[in-house]
Design a protein around this motif. Structure first.
Motif, short mmCIF file in Angstrom:
data_model
loop_
_atom_site.label_atom_id
_atom_site.label_comp_id
_atom_site.label_asym_id
_atom_site.label_seq_id
_atom_site.Cartn_x
_atom_site.Cartn_y
_atom_site.Cartn_z
N ASP A 59 6.23 24.65 -19.61
CA ASP A 59 5.19 25.23 -20.46
C ASP A 59 4.90 24.36 -21.68
N ILE A 62 3.32 20.97 -20.72
CA ILE A 62 1.90 21.07 -20.35
C ILE A 62 1.02 21.14 -21.59
N ARG A 63 1.41 21.96 -22.55
CA ARG A 63 0.63 22.08 -23.78
C ARG A 63 0.63 20.77 -24.56
N LEU A 70 -4.30 26.49 -24.66
CA LEU A 70 -4.30 26.99 -23.29
C LEU A 70 -3.81 28.43 -23.26
N GLN A 72 -1.79 31.48 -21.28
CA GLN A 72 -0.60 31.43 -20.44
C GLN A 72 -0.97 31.34 -18.97
N VAL A 75 -1.57 27.72 -18.27
CA VAL A 75 -0.28 27.02 -18.20
C VAL A 75 0.40 27.31 -16.86
N ASN A 79 1.69 24.68 -13.95
CA ASN A 79 3.08 24.71 -13.46
C ASN A 79 3.12 24.88 -11.95
#
Length: 231
Positions: A59, A62-63, A70, A72, A75, A79
């Motif tokens: 998480d 990715i951010r 973003l 959730q 995200v 993932n």
């Protein structure tokens, strides 16, 4: 082969991370992350993977990589895309366990030690790796990404593992390859043996690994017992 006997051996908890420890899967993970993020015009260098991605739940990585706000759900989408690409490649390629692992697991099991896994990987990835390598029988239980709120380097996953394994922390040792993983285990008060599939011995020792190995041919129960007896 080094033999371990049950006689006069105090039971230990042997805790494994999965990626980079049980299976040398980091090259596949790098390819999976790059494949997904190239579509977002983001190139992930080896250093980016080591410092931002490796050992975490994804998480935060990715951010950080996308550098934008973003939800959730967004995200989770990234993932899932990365994990699906990893599983696709794992299905197609011949990837085995880290050298010496199976013999080491046999010795630890024969000596009566308890063997478990604490990994940031999702359940689907864990199931595929365990089934592909035929290693599930060695592990008493597995705690994966779905069992924790905070990913590595937060110590939550290892604190949960200690609670479930019910062996004192000073009788347990963790095998980790990532910087986030070593920090997580050390933060839970555990001794760490670093596996140099992802980082150098110098890097792993610098953040708290007590010992480093290239593979499992280099370690025995005597090494672990000696490690536990040191302050």
């Amino acid at each position: 082969m080094i033999m371990e006997s049950r006689e006069n051996v105090e039971q230990m908890g042997i805790i494994f991370d999965m990626d980079g420890v049980i299976i040398d899967s980091n090259p596949l993970h790098i390819k999976a992350w790059r494949s997904v993020f190239e579509k977002e015009n983001v190139f992930i260098s080896d250093d980016d993977f080591s410092n931002i991605v490796s050992g975490t739940t994804g998480d935060t990585a990715i951010r950080t990589l996308l550098k934008r706000e973003l939800t959730q759900d967004e995200v989770n989408h990234f993932n899932e895309a990365v994990d699906a690409e990893f599983r696709r490649m794992l299905t197609e390629l011949n990837v085995g366990p880290v050298k010496g692992l199976r013999n080491f697991l046999e010795r630890m099991r024969s000596a009566g030690h308890r063997i478990v896994v604490a990994t940031s990987a999702p359940t689907k990835n864990v199931d595929m790796v365990m089934d592909k390598l035929q290693l599930r029988e060695y592990f008493e239980f597995i705690i994966d990404r779905t069992r924790v709120t905070h990913g590595k380097p937060h110590p939550e996953i290892y604190l949960k593992t200690l609670e479930q394994i019910a062996i004192p922390d000073y009788r347990c040792v963790v095998f980790e390859d990532s910087l986030a993983g070593v920090k997580s285990a050390v933060g839970a008060g555990l001794r760490v043996i670093g596996v140099t599939t992802s980082h150098s011995a110098v890097e792993l020792n610098a953040i708290g690994a007590s010992l480093t190995i290239k593979d499992f041919d280099e370690v025995s129960a005597e090494h672990i017992s000696t490690l536990m007896s040191t302050n």
